[in-house]
Write an enzyme that holds these catalytic residues in place. Structure first.
Site, PDB file in Angstrom:
ATOM      1  N   GLU A 148      51.833 164.257  18.433  1.00  0.00           N
ATOM      2  CA  GLU A 148      51.269 165.509  17.895  1.00  0.00           C
ATOM      3  C   GLU A 148      52.072 165.913  16.674  1.00  0.00           C
ATOM      4  OE1 GLU A 148      50.919 168.918  20.522  1.00  0.00           O
ATOM      5  OE2 GLU A 148      50.207 167.645  22.166  1.00  0.00           O
ATOM      6  N   ASP A 176      48.274 175.600  26.200  1.00  0.00           N
ATOM      7  CA  ASP A 176      47.706 176.290  25.049  1.00  0.00           C
ATOM      8  C   ASP A 176      46.212 175.999  24.881  1.00  0.00           C
ATOM      9  OD1 ASP A 176      47.713 177.718  22.589  1.00  0.00           O
ATOM     10  OD2 ASP A 176      47.978 175.841  21.488  1.00  0.00           O
ATOM     11  N   GLU A 215      54.462 167.340  27.478  1.00  0.00           N
ATOM     12  CA  GLU A 215      55.544 168.289  27.251  1.00  0.00           C
ATOM     13  C   GLU A 215      56.046 168.972  28.515  1.00  0.00           C
ATOM     14  OE1 GLU A 215      54.496 171.045  24.162  1.00  0.00           O
ATOM     15  OE2 GLU A 215      54.427 169.494  22.635  1.00  0.00           O
ATOM     16  N   TYR A 263      56.813 169.887  15.625  1.00  0.00           N
ATOM     17  CA  TYR A 263      56.162 170.858  14.735  1.00  0.00           C
ATOM     18  C   TYR A 263      57.170 171.405  13.736  1.00  0.00           C
ATOM     19  CZ  TYR A 263      52.006 170.486  17.565  1.00  0.00           C
ATOM     20  OH  TYR A 263      50.875 170.002  18.174  1.00  0.00           O
TER      21      TYR A 263
HETATM   22  C1  BDP Z   1      51.955 171.477  21.496  1.00  0.00           C
HETATM   23  C2  BDP Z   1      51.094 171.373  22.747  1.00  0.00           C
HETATM   24  C3  BDP Z   1      49.634 171.673  22.457  1.00  0.00           C
HETATM   25  C4  BDP Z   1      49.532 172.954  21.650  1.00  0.00           C
HETATM   26  C5  BDP Z   1      50.308 172.776  20.357  1.00  0.00           C
HETATM   27  C6  BDP Z   1      50.211 174.033  19.485  1.00  0.00           C
HETATM   28  O1  BDP Z   1      51.209 170.081  23.312  1.00  0.00           O
HETATM   29  O2  BDP Z   1      48.915 171.774  23.664  1.00  0.00           O
HETATM   30  O3  BDP Z   1      48.216 173.341  21.415  1.00  0.00           O
HETATM   31  O4  BDP Z   1      51.644 172.578  20.689  1.00  0.00           O
HETATM   32  O5  BDP Z   1      50.956 174.957  19.744  1.00  0.00           O
HETATM   33  O6  BDP Z   1      53.285 171.602  21.785  1.00  0.00           O
HETATM   34  O7  BDP Z   1      49.375 174.082  18.589  1.00  0.00           O
END
Ligand code: BDP
Length: 649
Positions: free
Chosen positions: A543, A208, A454, A507
């Site tokens: 993250e 991404d 990932e 997330y």
């Molecule tokens: C995570 C990835 C990261 C993405 C992020 C996103 O590790 O590279 O930019 O999601 O979607 O899973 O913002």
């Protein structure tokens, strides 16, 4: 990993044990530094440039563009180096170009470098994305695979052939990603002529961020004597008040050389010395290297001066080479629940970054680097992860000096296709780890290696792949823990048994249950309990985050507003605050700043999960994190007045 500080017996074993860092690659790749015996000539600035727009992208090779000046074989434009080429012009085909681009520059080499046979001249490229071939005066001198690490070639004899000629450097760079590159990608040809023009193809990527390309880091010429210090490896430890610096120097160009190794403190006073190529230096009243906000004098660096004298076989001339390496003395250890730096628990409160900015793309840019460090320190962040590839070594040097702790990640991002777990991919991944450890092994700021982000770690081949990769990395460097970053389910993840620290990305209420902030406490709690319950290893939330368009507001919060980003972060923080008392050892926000991505229906001119905009202005979330990070630092270390703690927080 280095030995737990509590056990004196093990510390003695550390002193006796064989040197842990094995470097299978030829050449040490020490960062080019000036000294009394070494000169550096930067070749940054404007280069001639041409993308190969031919259908097969092969015209440059068919017509041997490297044989003559580039301007003689077709039109050229001016291209800054270092910089990505993508955003420099108004031409969308160059922004989205896939294939070979050609760079060329002529340079006058100082006459003394040419006339003095005792001088070795090296051409070095800090990094170029992704595959590079380099010619000097039409002769190929090297090629390199991989977009984020340096490569070099000795060119002394070549430039001596005709000293009257300027030295013409041609670099062809290809950004194509395949199933076996790192990161992987695929090229897809669209052959339906009712829908696509002739020759239409796309580069699919599984990560991404924008696949910026070009010469991203400085290109330079540097000299060494023909007998030279090729590599230095240091490993550090301490016992009570005594620092221990185990070192090993490799010399190239002569069978024997005499060495003088001097360790100096910040004021230039010698604190230890030796005249053997390897050994242990003892530093009385050692000043340890501490992270930012953990000590009043973070990032303390000694200087290790290596001075070598040698005679070449069959020659009576003597060669002196001097190289000075900054050395931070510290230890790193991991227990079931803690990450220890100098035997004290360290909690990562930091950021994930990208090398990314307007116009420059991924090109090294000093104003941006210094601004980012100022923002990191303003935030009260003590660490970052080099998501998702190795950053410029200049950035790690800043981390060393400022005490910013680094999780150093290789470009193993987007390993999603089962074919990218094959032997060819694994072999290349191992080489990339060799190159990464070779470059970064001596940086005290680097405390852990991350071998991937990932990957599809639930796929059956992941077990063998990560077992091999992590074992290999530990054999390269036994002083640091190794991890990879997972987003997989704890029950299905195949690589977790091999990591030292579990790093999890999640997330909740963004990609899962979008809009439902109320799920975070339950889901995040379950995430931690499940991973810890199964593996009994400390966990970093590597993250978490939400996109926010600066200036977009809604209350009650809705996705993409600043309020939603704030609320999401705060819900995560509540859970971190319970778990950090147990086994959670860090939290890294995704992301430090907004960054460019490929065009896609879920991206509005890039990823907006930054707490700063791409121009480095704060969103509301930056103030939330700032309050939190200073509070965390203050709680852990009861920051005394030396810290410039912002009282208003
Ligand atoms: C995570 C990835 C990261 C993405 C992020 C996103 O590790 O590279 O930019 O999601 O979607 O899973 O913002």
């Amino acid at each position: 990993m280095s030995v737990p500080g509590s056990s004196a017996v093990l510390r003695v074993l550390w002193l006796l044990s064989v040197f842990g860092t094995v470097l299978p690659l030829d050449g040490g790749m020490l960062f080019p530094r000036e000294s009394t015996s070494r000169e550096v000539k930067e070749l940054n600035g404007l280069w001639d440039f041409r993308p190969d727009g031919s259908l097969n992208r092969n015209e440059g090779f068919e017509k041997a563009w490297y044989k003559r000046r580039l301007a003689e074989t077709g039109p050229v434009i001016e291209m800054p180096v270092p910089a990505s080429y993508n955003d420099i012009t108004q031409d969308p085909t160059l922004r989205d170009f896939i294939g070979w681009v050609w760079y060329e520059r002529e340079v006058f080499v100082p006459a003394r470098w040419i006339s003095d046979e005792g001088t070795r001249v090296v051409l070095r490229v800090g990094s170029a994305h992704y595959y590079s071939i380099v010619w000097v005066n039409g002769e190929k001198v090297t090629e390199h695979e991989g977009g984020h690490l340096p490569f070099e070639a000795e060119i002394s004899s070549l430039i001596r052939r005709d000293p009257t000629k300027p030295c013409r450097i041609t670099i062809a760079v290809n950004n194509t990603l395949t199933l076996e590159t790192l990161p992987p990608g695929t090229i897809q040809y669209m052959n339906d002529r009712t829908r696509y023009p002739d020759g239409f193809f796309v580069q699919n990527i599984y990560f991404d961020f924008f696949n910026y390309a070009g010469i991203h880091r400085p290109v330079l010429l540097y000299t060494t004597p023909t007998v030279y210090v090729d590599d230095i490896i240091v490993e550090t430890n301490f016992m009570d008040n005594t620092g221990l610096v185990r070192y090993k120097v490799s010399v190239q160009g002569a069978a024997t050389a005499t060495l003088k190794v001097t360790l100096m403190d910040k004021d230039g006073h010698c604190v230890a010395s030796s005249n053997t190529p390897s050994g242990v230096l003892k530093v009385v009243d050692v000043k340890l290297w501490w992270p930012y906000l953990m000590h009043e004098n973070p990032g303390y660096l000694y200087s290790m001066e290596v001075r070598q004298h040698a005679c070449r076989q069959g020659s009576t001339s003597t060669y002196e080479d001097v190289y000075t390496l900054p050395v931070g003395i510290r230890t790193v250890n991991v227990t079931k629940t803690q990450f220890l730096i100098n035997n004290k628990p360290f909690y990562f409160h930091g950021v994930n970054k990208h090398e990314d900015s307007d116009i420059r793309g991924k090109g090294l840019d000093w104003p941006l680097i210094v601004k980012d460090f100022n923002l990191i320190k303003w935030l009260g962040a003590n660490s970052f992860r080099t998501s998702h590839y190795p950053y410029a070594e200049e950035i790690l040097q800043m981390c060393d000096r400022h005490g910013i702790v680094v999780i150093d990640e290789c470009p193993g991002v987007g390993i999603k296709d089962i074919r990218s777990f094959g032997n060819a991919s694994l072999s290349h991944h191992l080489v990339v780890m060799d190159e990464l450890v070779r470059r970064d092994k001596n940086h005290p700021s680097v405390v852990m290696w991350s071998v991937a982000n990932e990957p599809a770690s639930e796929m059956p081949p992941a077990e063998f792949y990560f077992k091999t990769l992590i074992k290999h990395t530990k054999a390269l460097d036994h002083t640091r823990p190794v991890t990879y970053i997972t987003d997989s389910n704890y029950a299905r993840d195949k690589g977790a048994p091999f990591v030292d620290v579990v790093c999890v990305n999640s997330y909740f209420s963004w990609y899962h249950d979008p809009g439902h902030l109320e799920v975070i406490p339950i889901q995040l709690n379950a995430q931690f309990e499940n991973w810890y319950g199964k593996y009994k290893k400390p966990i970093i939330q590597s993250e978490y985050g939400a996109d926010a368009l600066p200036g977009l507001h809604m209350d009650p919060p809705m996705m993409f507003t600043e309020e939603y980003q704030n609320a999401l972060l705060q819900s995560y923080h509540d859970v971190f605050d319970q778990k950090r008392k147990q086994y959670v050892i860090g939290e890294l926000i995704w992301n430090f700043a907004d960054f460019m991505t490929a065009q896609a229906i879920h991206r509005v001119v890039g990823n907006k999960k930054g707490i700063f905009t791409r121009q480095r202005q704060p969103k509301a979330a930056a103030f939330i994190l700032r309050r939190r990070y200073w509070r965390l630092a203050n709680e852990t270390w009861r920051l005394p007045p030396w810290t410039k703690y912002p009282c208003s927080l």
